[in-house]
Motif scaffolding. Structure first.
Motif, mmCIF file in Angstrom:
data_model
loop_
_atom_site.group_PDB
_atom_site.id
_atom_site.type_symbol
_atom_site.label_atom_id
_atom_site.label_comp_id
_atom_site.label_asym_id
_atom_site.label_seq_id
_atom_site.Cartn_x
_atom_site.Cartn_y
_atom_site.Cartn_z
ATOM 1 N N ALA A 54 0.839 -1.206 0.000
ATOM 2 C CA ALA A 54 0.000 0.000 0.000
ATOM 3 C C ALA A 54 0.872 1.253 0.000
ATOM 4 O O ALA A 54 0.594 2.213 -0.723
ATOM 5 C CB ALA A 54 -0.943 -0.010 1.196
ATOM 6 N N THR A 55 1.938 1.248 0.790
ATOM 7 C CA THR A 55 2.840 2.404 0.864
ATOM 8 C C THR A 55 3.506 2.662 -0.485
ATOM 9 O O THR A 55 3.613 3.812 -0.923
ATOM 10 C CB THR A 55 3.895 2.190 1.959
ATOM 11 N N GLN A 56 3.946 1.606 -1.162
ATOM 12 C CA GLN A 56 4.572 1.772 -2.475
ATOM 13 C C GLN A 56 3.568 2.293 -3.509
ATOM 14 O O GLN A 56 3.892 3.165 -4.321
ATOM 15 C CB GLN A 56 5.157 0.440 -2.949
ATOM 16 N N ILE A 57 2.366 1.772 -3.465
ATOM 17 C CA ILE A 57 1.334 2.202 -4.421
ATOM 18 C C ILE A 57 0.991 3.671 -4.203
ATOM 19 O O ILE A 57 0.876 4.437 -5.161
ATOM 20 C CB ILE A 57 0.080 1.306 -4.301
ATOM 21 N N GLU A 62 1.368 9.327 -5.790
ATOM 22 C CA GLU A 62 1.788 10.695 -5.486
ATOM 23 C C GLU A 62 2.682 11.249 -6.586
ATOM 24 O O GLU A 62 2.511 12.392 -7.018
ATOM 25 C CB GLU A 62 2.507 10.725 -4.142
ATOM 26 N N GLN A 63 3.621 10.434 -7.078
ATOM 27 C CA GLN A 63 4.487 10.873 -8.176
ATOM 28 C C GLN A 63 3.676 11.133 -9.440
ATOM 29 O O GLN A 63 3.899 12.123 -10.142
ATOM 30 C CB GLN A 63 5.565 9.823 -8.455
ATOM 31 N N CYS A 64 2.733 10.262 -9.721
ATOM 32 C CA CYS A 64 1.900 10.428 -10.918
ATOM 33 C C CYS A 64 0.999 11.659 -10.804
ATOM 34 O O CYS A 64 0.806 12.380 -11.774
ATOM 35 C CB CYS A 64 1.070 9.171 -11.152
ATOM 36 N N ALA A 65 0.459 11.893 -9.614
ATOM 37 C CA ALA A 65 -0.391 13.077 -9.402
ATOM 38 C C ALA A 65 0.423 14.354 -9.608
ATOM 39 O O ALA A 65 -0.063 15.314 -10.195
ATOM 40 C CB ALA A 65 -1.007 13.049 -8.008
ATOM 41 N N ALA A 66 1.662 14.358 -9.142
ATOM 42 C CA ALA A 66 2.518 15.536 -9.298
ATOM 43 C C ALA A 66 2.790 15.825 -10.772
ATOM 44 O O ALA A 66 2.971 16.979 -11.153
ATOM 45 C CB ALA A 66 3.832 15.332 -8.557
ATOM 46 N N ALA A 71 -4.428 19.003 -13.754
ATOM 47 C CA ALA A 71 -5.631 18.229 -13.434
ATOM 48 C C ALA A 71 -5.700 17.819 -11.966
ATOM 49 O O ALA A 71 -6.784 17.665 -11.424
ATOM 50 C CB ALA A 71 -5.689 16.982 -14.306
ATOM 51 N N ILE A 72 -4.553 17.621 -11.329
ATOM 52 C CA ILE A 72 -4.519 17.161 -9.939
ATOM 53 C C ILE A 72 -3.595 18.076 -9.147
ATOM 54 O O ILE A 72 -2.448 18.288 -9.526
ATOM 55 C CB ILE A 72 -4.023 15.701 -9.841
ATOM 56 N N THR A 73 -4.110 18.614 -8.039
ATOM 57 C CA THR A 73 -3.319 19.522 -7.204
ATOM 58 C C THR A 73 -3.514 19.195 -5.736
ATOM 59 O O THR A 73 -4.480 18.547 -5.347
ATOM 60 C CB THR A 73 -3.729 20.988 -7.431
ATOM 61 N N GLY A 74 -2.587 19.679 -4.923
ATOM 62 C CA GLY A 74 -2.718 19.595 -3.465
ATOM 63 C C GLY A 74 -2.725 18.189 -2.914
ATOM 64 O O GLY A 74 -3.406 17.915 -1.931
ATOM 65 N N GLY A 154 -5.634 9.574 -16.800
ATOM 66 C CA GLY A 154 -4.264 10.079 -16.799
ATOM 67 C C GLY A 154 -3.460 9.515 -15.638
ATOM 68 O O GLY A 154 -2.291 9.142 -15.790
ATOM 69 N N LEU A 155 -4.076 9.428 -14.475
ATOM 70 C CA LEU A 155 -3.411 8.860 -13.303
ATOM 71 C C LEU A 155 -3.154 7.370 -13.501
ATOM 72 O O LEU A 155 -2.064 6.869 -13.213
ATOM 73 C CB LEU A 155 -4.266 9.113 -12.062
ATOM 74 N N LEU A 156 -4.143 6.653 -14.028
ATOM 75 C CA LEU A 156 -3.984 5.210 -14.269
ATOM 76 C C LEU A 156 -2.881 4.929 -15.282
ATOM 77 O O LEU A 156 -2.069 4.021 -15.080
ATOM 78 C CB LEU A 156 -5.301 4.610 -14.762
ATOM 79 N N ASP A 157 -2.861 5.703 -16.363
ATOM 80 C CA ASP A 157 -1.823 5.502 -17.386
ATOM 81 C C ASP A 157 -0.431 5.607 -16.791
ATOM 82 O O ASP A 157 0.454 4.813 -17.082
ATOM 83 C CB ASP A 157 -1.980 6.518 -18.523
ATOM 84 N N CYS A 158 -0.239 6.593 -15.934
ATOM 85 C CA CYS A 158 1.051 6.782 -15.293
ATOM 86 C C CYS A 158 1.358 5.642 -14.322
ATOM 87 O O CYS A 158 2.472 5.134 -14.283
ATOM 88 C CB CYS A 158 1.076 8.125 -14.564
ATOM 89 N N MET A 159 0.392 5.227 -13.536
ATOM 90 C CA MET A 159 0.641 4.199 -12.517
ATOM 91 C C MET A 159 0.978 2.844 -13.122
ATOM 92 O O MET A 159 1.697 2.061 -12.502
ATOM 93 C CB MET A 159 -0.555 4.088 -11.581
ATOM 94 N N PHE A 160 0.486 2.572 -14.313
ATOM 95 C CA PHE A 160 0.763 1.276 -14.931
ATOM 96 C C PHE A 160 1.912 1.321 -15.932
ATOM 97 O O PHE A 160 2.126 0.363 -16.664
ATOM 98 C CB PHE A 160 -0.515 0.722 -15.594
#
Length: 161
Positions: A54-57, A62-66, A71-74, A154-160
């Motif tokens: 969970a911590t790694q995910i 967090e990296q992908c949101a940044a 589209a994603i802030t804060g 966009g978040l999913l694309d980055c995470m995978f």
């Protein structure tokens, strides 16, 4: 653990007496069926499997949101609880340009995560104030949810990657 239980209990108490879940484009959309206008309370996607704790995910999220600053802030993380919370915003077209915003939460467990949107609200693109997103007969709410799904994608694309 006790904090998480109290938070969950508080969320359940705060939920409307009559909520209805509707499946829409692979997501569960929860609306307040006790009100005639039927405000959309939350939208959640499926639970995805991905390698990691969970911590790694949450770290990856967090990296992908940044990387999606428009589209994603804060973003703030609670890795002990397996959560990442952020604000999201997307533009869409419906009788002119509009904007939709929502609170985004990544809920992670061992080897899995889900993305949940709450506090969905919409506004003309150049306005400052937002109104709750309402499920109605017209296509406006669907266009707004498509824009929110775009943020999720966009978040999913980055995470995978």
């Amino acid at each position: 653990m006790a904090r998480k239980s109290w938070m969950l209990a508080g969320m359940l108490v705060a939920m409307p007496a009559v909520a209805e879940d509707v499946v829409w484009q692979g997501h569960t959309v929860q609306v307040d069926a006790s009100r005639e206008a039927r405000p959309i309370l939350r939208m959640s996607g499926v639970k995805y499997s991905i390698p990691g704790s969970a911590t790694q995910i949450i770290g990856t999220a967090e990296q992908c949101a940044a990387g999606q600053s428009g589209a994603i802030t804060g973003a703030s993380r609670e890795p002990d609880n397996g959560w990442l919370v952020a604000d999201s915003r997307a533009d869409y077209r419906q009788k002119g340009r509009r904007s939709v915003k929502a609170r985004l939460a990544v809920e992670a467990g061992e080897g899995n995560f889900r993305i949940v949107f709450t506090e969905l609200a919409t506004s003309p693109a150049d306005a400052v104030s937002y109104a709750p997103l309402i499920q109605q007969d017209g296509p406006g709410w669907e266009s707004a949810l498509v824009a929110v799904i775009g943020v999720e994608q966009g978040l999913l694309d980055c995470m995978f990657r």
